[in-house]
Motif scaffolding. Structure first.
Motif, mmCIF file in Angstrom:
data_model
loop_
_atom_site.group_PDB
_atom_site.id
_atom_site.type_symbol
_atom_site.label_atom_id
_atom_site.label_comp_id
_atom_site.label_asym_id
_atom_site.label_seq_id
_atom_site.Cartn_x
_atom_site.Cartn_y
_atom_site.Cartn_z
ATOM 1 N N VAL A 180 0.842 -1.204 0.000
ATOM 2 C CA VAL A 180 0.000 0.000 0.000
ATOM 3 C C VAL A 180 0.876 1.252 0.000
ATOM 4 C CG1 VAL A 180 -1.682 1.331 1.328
ATOM 5 C CG2 VAL A 180 -1.978 -1.136 1.053
ATOM 6 N N GLU A 181 1.955 1.222 0.785
ATOM 7 C CA GLU A 181 2.887 2.347 0.808
ATOM 8 C C GLU A 181 3.509 2.576 -0.570
ATOM 9 O OE1 GLU A 181 5.757 1.615 3.825
ATOM 10 O OE2 GLU A 181 4.352 1.896 5.489
ATOM 11 N N ASP A 182 3.695 1.489 -1.323
ATOM 12 C CA ASP A 182 4.263 1.579 -2.666
ATOM 13 C C ASP A 182 3.202 1.838 -3.734
ATOM 14 O OD1 ASP A 182 6.742 1.123 -1.595
ATOM 15 O OD2 ASP A 182 6.774 -1.027 -2.059
ATOM 16 N N LYS A 183 1.983 2.177 -3.299
ATOM 17 C CA LYS A 183 0.876 2.494 -4.197
ATOM 18 C C LYS A 183 0.435 1.298 -5.050
ATOM 19 C CE LYS A 183 1.292 6.706 -2.714
ATOM 20 N NZ LYS A 183 0.358 7.229 -1.672
ATOM 21 N N GLU A 184 0.631 0.112 -4.536
ATOM 22 C CA GLU A 184 0.157 -1.086 -5.221
ATOM 23 C C GLU A 184 -1.280 -1.376 -4.779
ATOM 24 O OE1 GLU A 184 2.872 -4.357 -4.819
ATOM 25 O OE2 GLU A 184 4.635 -3.071 -5.103
ATOM 26 N N PRO A 185 -2.064 -2.094 -5.602
ATOM 27 C CA PRO A 185 -3.513 -2.253 -5.345
ATOM 28 C C PRO A 185 -3.865 -3.289 -4.284
ATOM 29 C CG PRO A 185 -2.916 -3.431 -7.334
ATOM 30 C CD PRO A 185 -1.662 -2.712 -6.886
ATOM 31 N N TYR A 186 -3.476 -3.001 -3.039
ATOM 32 C CA TYR A 186 -3.775 -3.923 -1.952
ATOM 33 C C TYR A 186 -4.471 -3.212 -0.794
ATOM 34 C CZ TYR A 186 -0.895 -7.245 -4.460
ATOM 35 O OH TYR A 186 -0.392 -8.082 -5.426
ATOM 36 N N GLU A 187 -5.094 -2.078 -1.089
ATOM 37 C CA GLU A 187 -5.849 -1.369 -0.057
ATOM 38 C C GLU A 187 -7.302 -1.819 -0.141
ATOM 39 O OE1 GLU A 187 -6.190 3.104 1.861
ATOM 40 O OE2 GLU A 187 -5.205 2.807 -0.065
ATOM 41 N N PHE A 188 -7.660 -2.759 0.705
ATOM 42 C CA PHE A 188 -8.959 -3.418 0.621
ATOM 43 C C PHE A 188 -9.985 -2.810 1.572
ATOM 44 C CE2 PHE A 188 -5.749 -6.814 -0.234
ATOM 45 C CZ PHE A 188 -6.006 -6.964 -1.588
ATOM 46 N N THR A 189 -11.247 -2.980 1.203
ATOM 47 C CA THR A 189 -12.333 -2.627 2.118
ATOM 48 C C THR A 189 -12.711 -3.834 2.972
ATOM 49 O OG1 THR A 189 -14.055 -3.233 0.515
ATOM 50 C CG2 THR A 189 -13.252 -0.961 0.478
ATOM 51 N N HIS A 190 -12.569 -5.016 2.397
ATOM 52 C CA HIS A 190 -12.917 -6.265 3.083
ATOM 53 C C HIS A 190 -11.946 -7.369 2.657
ATOM 54 C CE1 HIS A 190 -16.697 -3.980 2.901
ATOM 55 N NE2 HIS A 190 -17.079 -4.626 3.996
ATOM 56 N N MET A 269 -15.571 -16.570 5.317
ATOM 57 C CA MET A 269 -15.567 -15.556 6.368
ATOM 58 C C MET A 269 -15.286 -14.200 5.730
ATOM 59 S SD MET A 269 -13.372 -17.636 9.277
ATOM 60 C CE MET A 269 -12.218 -18.332 8.077
ATOM 61 N N LEU A 270 -16.155 -13.239 5.960
ATOM 62 C CA LEU A 270 -15.989 -11.884 5.442
ATOM 63 C C LEU A 270 -15.579 -10.972 6.593
ATOM 64 C CD1 LEU A 270 -16.285 -9.904 3.022
ATOM 65 C CD2 LEU A 270 -18.628 -9.498 3.827
ATOM 66 N N ILE A 271 -14.400 -10.369 6.472
ATOM 67 C CA ILE A 271 -13.850 -9.540 7.541
ATOM 68 C C ILE A 271 -13.588 -8.140 7.013
ATOM 69 C CG2 ILE A 271 -11.972 -9.300 9.213
ATOM 70 C CD1 ILE A 271 -11.520 -12.317 8.945
ATOM 71 N N GLU A 272 -14.056 -7.138 7.739
ATOM 72 C CA GLU A 272 -13.789 -5.761 7.354
ATOM 73 C C GLU A 272 -12.298 -5.478 7.484
ATOM 74 O OE1 GLU A 272 -17.495 -3.155 8.759
ATOM 75 O OE2 GLU A 272 -16.815 -4.579 10.283
ATOM 76 N N ALA A 273 -11.759 -4.668 6.563
ATOM 77 C CA ALA A 273 -10.321 -4.403 6.550
ATOM 78 C C ALA A 273 -9.839 -3.823 7.875
ATOM 79 C CB ALA A 273 -9.972 -3.469 5.398
ATOM 80 N N SER A 274 -10.659 -2.995 8.496
ATOM 81 C CA SER A 274 -10.273 -2.358 9.757
ATOM 82 C C SER A 274 -10.124 -3.362 10.897
ATOM 83 C CB SER A 274 -11.299 -1.291 10.145
ATOM 84 O OG SER A 274 -12.586 -1.872 10.330
ATOM 85 N N LYS A 275 -10.695 -4.561 10.733
ATOM 86 C CA LYS A 275 -10.647 -5.573 11.789
ATOM 87 C C LYS A 275 -9.728 -6.744 11.449
ATOM 88 C CE LYS A 275 -15.305 -4.507 13.441
ATOM 89 N NZ LYS A 275 -16.664 -5.037 13.730
ATOM 90 N N PHE A 276 -9.093 -6.681 10.274
ATOM 91 C CA PHE A 276 -8.294 -7.810 9.808
ATOM 92 C C PHE A 276 -7.046 -8.018 10.667
ATOM 93 C CE2 PHE A 276 -5.476 -9.901 6.573
ATOM 94 C CZ PHE A 276 -6.195 -11.079 6.495
#
Length: 291
Positions: A180-190, A269-276
């Motif tokens: 994510v710091e390198d601007k790669e597409p791994y910023e997930f919502t879930h 299992m569906l987990i919100e990114a903020s709780k992962f």
């Protein structure tokens, strides 16, 4: 287990642990005298290597998806996983050149949704989720949206000690943060975690000698991966599903499970990114790390 390696280097972390103790009686001792031998095994984490890991990952994917594995292009899915060589890990013994005993990865469903193996998984998971009330309320709609959902795929050989798993998850968290710091597409919502579970059913062994039993309540869900029980506590939604190809194709290994009274099922299992991260920390404490 130490940190696997940075994204720029080819270092490796490892873990040393004892396999379950093996009791061995000395020929000259009495029945109540036993010597215990402990075998130490070093497990190491590696980045994916396209020249080495294709067959090992494909084999574990086939195990993860059970009888429904035949519905997917596993070769293309394996290629996609090992191409992401800075995200996720393989766990091996002795040498990098060996097949993986376990693997863990995450795929961005939005980025890869037009690729055949991912399109197959999206359609399959959306349909399977509709069979469970908890999942049906959120998963199909989420998969049809333009949100960035991380599909987590993880599997290991059945006799692998669970203690090697928390370091793999911890490394995954670190790698996602770096990406994510390198601007790669791994910023997930879930995060959508696909796993397996099972329930105990009536054994088919010696069934002809038994009298028919009355129908009983659905047996309690059991987990092939002990950490899944803890991870479910952090899920926005979770549930199980029956396999599409259940009963159509039964390999010898699966037939043995059924004969012993074990019926496997899919687990989502569906987990919100903020709780992962909290979920990963919880399973680390639940399973315990190797020393």
């Amino acid at each position: 287990m130490g940190k696997k390696r940075s994204r720029e280097t080819d270092g490796q972390g490892d873990v040393s642990m004892a396999d379950p103790a093996v009791d061995k009686k000395d020929d000259d001792s009495s029945d109540d005298e036993e010597d215990m031998d402990i075998v130490n095994v070093d497990f190491e984490l590696f980045n994916y290597d396209p020249q080495i890991d294709f067959h090992g990952v494909k084999t574990l994917l086939r195990q993860l998806l059970d009888v429904d594995a035949q519905l997917f292009d596993l070769s293309s899915l394996s290629d996609l996983i090992i191409e992401q060589n800075t995200i996720g890990s393989t766990c091996k013994v002795d040498d990098k050149a060996n097949d993986a005993y376990a693997f863990l990865t995450v795929l961005n469903l939005q980025v890869h949704r037009d690729k055949k193996p991912v399109a197959q998984l999206i359609e399959y998971l959306a349909e399977r989720a509709r069979s469970d009330e908890s999942l049906a309320a959120v998963v199909p709609e989420l998969l049809a949206s333009d949100k960035h959902v991380g599909l987590v795929l993880a599997e290991r050989l059945l006799n692998m000690p669970a203690e090697v798993i928390p370091p793999m998850w911890t490394c995954l968290i670190d790698e996602i943060e770096a990406a994510v710091e390198d601007k790669e597409p791994y910023e997930f919502t879930h995060y959508l975690v696909v796993s397996r579970a099972y329930r105990e059913v009536e054994s088919t062994l010696d069934q002809t000698e038994r009298k028919p039993k009355k129908a009983r309540e659905v047996a309690e869900l059991q987990y092939f991966h002990p950490e899944d029980e803890e991870m479910r506590k952090h899920a926005l939604a979770s549930g199980t599903y029956e396999y599409v190809k259940e009963g159509e194709f039964v390999a010898d290994s699966k037939r043995a499970f059924q004969e012993m009274g074990i019926k496997s099922c899919g687990l989502i299992m569906l987990i919100e990114a903020s709780k992962f991260s909290g979920a990963v920390q919880a399973i680390t404490e639940y399973v315990g790390t190797a020393t």
